[in-house]
Scaffold this motif. Structure first.
Motif, PDB file in Angstrom:
ATOM      1  N   LEU A 184       0.938   7.429  -2.805  1.00  0.00           N
ATOM      2  CA  LEU A 184       0.258   7.704  -1.543  1.00  0.00           C
ATOM      3  C   LEU A 184       0.909   6.885  -0.445  1.00  0.00           C
ATOM      4  N   ASP A 185       0.975   7.451   0.738  1.00  0.00           N
ATOM      5  CA  ASP A 185       1.487   6.746   1.910  1.00  0.00           C
ATOM      6  C   ASP A 185       0.587   7.169   3.073  1.00  0.00           C
ATOM      7  N   VAL A 186      -0.352   6.301   3.434  1.00  0.00           N
ATOM      8  CA  VAL A 186      -1.383   6.652   4.411  1.00  0.00           C
ATOM      9  C   VAL A 186      -1.284   5.732   5.620  1.00  0.00           C
ATOM     10  N   TRP A 187      -1.257   6.333   6.799  1.00  0.00           N
ATOM     11  CA  TRP A 187      -1.262   5.580   8.058  1.00  0.00           C
ATOM     12  C   TRP A 187      -2.648   5.637   8.673  1.00  0.00           C
ATOM     13  N   GLU A 188      -3.089   4.539   9.235  1.00  0.00           N
ATOM     14  CA  GLU A 188      -4.307   4.510  10.047  1.00  0.00           C
ATOM     15  C   GLU A 188      -4.041   3.560  11.199  1.00  0.00           C
ATOM     16  N   GLY A 189      -3.806   4.144  12.365  1.00  0.00           N
ATOM     17  CA  GLY A 189      -3.423   3.321  13.509  1.00  0.00           C
ATOM     18  C   GLY A 189      -2.064   2.697  13.234  1.00  0.00           C
ATOM     19  N   ASP A 190      -1.991   1.370  13.386  1.00  0.00           N
ATOM     20  CA  ASP A 190      -0.728   0.682  13.102  1.00  0.00           C
ATOM     21  C   ASP A 190      -0.709   0.092  11.700  1.00  0.00           C
ATOM     22  N   ALA A 191      -1.727   0.383  10.895  1.00  0.00           N
ATOM     23  CA  ALA A 191      -1.790  -0.101   9.512  1.00  0.00           C
ATOM     24  C   ALA A 191      -1.324   0.998   8.558  1.00  0.00           C
ATOM     25  N   ARG A 192      -0.893   0.567   7.385  1.00  0.00           N
ATOM     26  CA  ARG A 192      -0.361   1.509   6.408  1.00  0.00           C
ATOM     27  C   ARG A 192      -0.787   1.079   5.013  1.00  0.00           C
ATOM     28  N   LYS A 193      -1.057   2.052   4.152  1.00  0.00           N
ATOM     29  CA  LYS A 193      -1.397   1.779   2.755  1.00  0.00           C
ATOM     30  C   LYS A 193      -0.434   2.548   1.875  1.00  0.00           C
ATOM     31  N   LEU A 194       0.180   1.829   0.948  1.00  0.00           N
ATOM     32  CA  LEU A 194       1.030   2.451  -0.057  1.00  0.00           C
ATOM     33  C   LEU A 194       0.363   2.265  -1.410  1.00  0.00           C
ATOM     34  N   GLN A 195       0.414   3.310  -2.245  1.00  0.00           N
ATOM     35  CA  GLN A 195      -0.156   3.214  -3.582  1.00  0.00           C
ATOM     36  C   GLN A 195       0.928   3.520  -4.599  1.00  0.00           C
ATOM     37  N   PHE A 196       1.088   2.592  -5.532  1.00  0.00           N
ATOM     38  CA  PHE A 196       2.052   2.740  -6.605  1.00  0.00           C
ATOM     39  C   PHE A 196       1.288   2.814  -7.915  1.00  0.00           C
ATOM     40  N   THR A 197       1.722   3.709  -8.814  1.00  0.00           N
ATOM     41  CA  THR A 197       1.001   3.886 -10.071  1.00  0.00           C
ATOM     42  C   THR A 197       1.940   3.754 -11.254  1.00  0.00           C
ATOM     43  N   GLY A 198       1.353   3.354 -12.352  1.00  0.00           N
ATOM     44  CA  GLY A 198       2.059   3.271 -13.624  1.00  0.00           C
ATOM     45  C   GLY A 198       1.079   3.580 -14.729  1.00  0.00           C
ATOM     46  N   ASP A 199       1.519   3.432 -15.987  1.00  0.00           N
ATOM     47  CA  ASP A 199       0.619   3.696 -17.112  1.00  0.00           C
ATOM     48  C   ASP A 199      -0.506   2.667 -17.164  1.00  0.00           C
ATOM     49  N   ALA A 200      -0.203   1.437 -16.803  1.00  0.00           N
ATOM     50  CA  ALA A 200      -1.183   0.352 -16.949  1.00  0.00           C
ATOM     51  C   ALA A 200      -2.118   0.221 -15.754  1.00  0.00           C
ATOM     52  N   CYS A 201      -1.590   0.407 -14.553  1.00  0.00           N
ATOM     53  CA  CYS A 201      -2.421   0.080 -13.392  1.00  0.00           C
ATOM     54  C   CYS A 201      -2.012   0.866 -12.152  1.00  0.00           C
ATOM     55  N   VAL A 202      -2.866   0.739 -11.156  1.00  0.00           N
ATOM     56  CA  VAL A 202      -2.637   1.312  -9.828  1.00  0.00           C
ATOM     57  C   VAL A 202      -2.603   0.144  -8.858  1.00  0.00           C
ATOM     58  N   LEU A 203      -1.588   0.093  -8.030  1.00  0.00           N
ATOM     59  CA  LEU A 203      -1.411  -0.997  -7.078  1.00  0.00           C
ATOM     60  C   LEU A 203      -1.509  -0.436  -5.665  1.00  0.00           C
ATOM     61  N   ASP A 204      -2.463  -0.957  -4.891  1.00  0.00           N
ATOM     62  CA  ASP A 204      -2.591  -0.589  -3.483  1.00  0.00           C
ATOM     63  C   ASP A 204      -2.054  -1.736  -2.651  1.00  0.00           C
ATOM     64  N   VAL A 205      -1.101  -1.425  -1.794  1.00  0.00           N
ATOM     65  CA  VAL A 205      -0.496  -2.438  -0.927  1.00  0.00           C
ATOM     66  C   VAL A 205      -0.821  -2.063   0.516  1.00  0.00           C
ATOM     67  N   TYR A 206      -1.417  -3.015   1.231  1.00  0.00           N
ATOM     68  CA  TYR A 206      -1.819  -2.789   2.623  1.00  0.00           C
ATOM     69  C   TYR A 206      -0.847  -3.516   3.538  1.00  0.00           C
ATOM     70  N   LEU A 207      -0.302  -2.777   4.490  1.00  0.00           N
ATOM     71  CA  LEU A 207       0.698  -3.319   5.403  1.00  0.00           C
ATOM     72  C   LEU A 207       0.148  -3.307   6.826  1.00  0.00           C
ATOM     73  N   TYR A 208       0.275  -4.433   7.495  1.00  0.00           N
ATOM     74  CA  TYR A 208      -0.172  -4.582   8.884  1.00  0.00           C
ATOM     75  C   TYR A 208       0.931  -5.281   9.675  1.00  0.00           C
ATOM     76  N   PRO A 209       1.046  -4.987  10.964  1.00  0.00           N
ATOM     77  CA  PRO A 209       2.001  -5.742  11.786  1.00  0.00           C
ATOM     78  C   PRO A 209       1.478  -7.164  11.995  1.00  0.00           C
ATOM     79  N   LEU A 210       2.364  -8.128  11.932  1.00  0.00           N
ATOM     80  CA  LEU A 210       1.966  -9.530  12.105  1.00  0.00           C
ATOM     81  C   LEU A 210       1.887  -9.929  13.568  1.00  0.00           C
ATOM     82  N   ARG A 211       2.508  -9.132  14.435  1.00  0.00           N
ATOM     83  CA  ARG A 211       2.427  -9.369  15.880  1.00  0.00           C
ATOM     84  C   ARG A 211       2.515  -8.017  16.567  1.00  0.00           C
ATOM     85  N   PRO A 212       2.098  -7.924  17.806  1.00  0.00           N
ATOM     86  CA  PRO A 212       2.102  -6.620  18.492  1.00  0.00           C
ATOM     87  C   PRO A 212       3.488  -5.973  18.481  1.00  0.00           C
TER      88      PRO A 212
END
Length: 145
Positions: free
Chosen positions: A85-113
């Motif tokens: 998954l690659d989801v944008w909401e405003g200037d934030a972004r969520k990536l989802q990576f999957t495998g047999d064992a687990c699902v990893l959600d990574v949230y990305l935000y800008p650190l400065r404007p």
């Protein structure tokens, strides 16, 4: 049998009470039992515009997440492959990576404007039932693929 005057006086009290006048309701508060009562209109409200002030995100700092926290999209895709998954909401972004064992959600935000979003938070769960798992263990499992 003579009627006692005191008894007569007490017997007439309810009748006298029925003749009493009821005071008019106050004009300061409408009677909620009367739907036709005029109520003052509430003051107009304006929706507040969203705050345009930038708020820097909190950055997760847990052992085992080195190389993930602070990484950009390209670095994360090099480490884990294409995101499910690659989801944008405003200037934030969520990536989802999957495998047999687990699902990893990574949230990305800008650190400065105006900056590119980087990973600031990670969540992990088992692929089979969705229960939370150790984030660092999930990162390690997905890197081994």
């Amino acid at each position: 049998m003579p009627v006692r005057p005191r008894f007569v006086a007490f017997a007439l009290l309810p009748l006298l009470g029925a003749c009493a006048t009821v005071p008019a309701p106050s004009t300061s508060a409408p009677d909620p039992a009367r739907p036709d009562a005029t109520r003052p209109a509430p003051p107009p409200t304006r929706p507040q515009p969203p705050s345009s002030a930038f708020r820097p995100p909190r950055v997760m700092d847990l052992p085992g997440l080195e190389g993930v926290i602070g990484a950009d999209v390209e670095a994360l895709q090099r480490a884990f492959g294409t995101a499910r998954l690659d989801v944008w909401e405003g200037d934030a972004r969520k990536l989802q990576f999957t495998g047999d064992a687990c699902v990893l959600d990574v949230y990305l935000y800008p650190l400065r404007p105006g900056a590119q979003p980087t990973a600031t938070y990670v969540d992990a769960r088992r692929a089979s039932d969705g229960l939370d798992v150790d984030r660092a263990a999930c990162v390690a499992a997905l890197r081994r693929r």
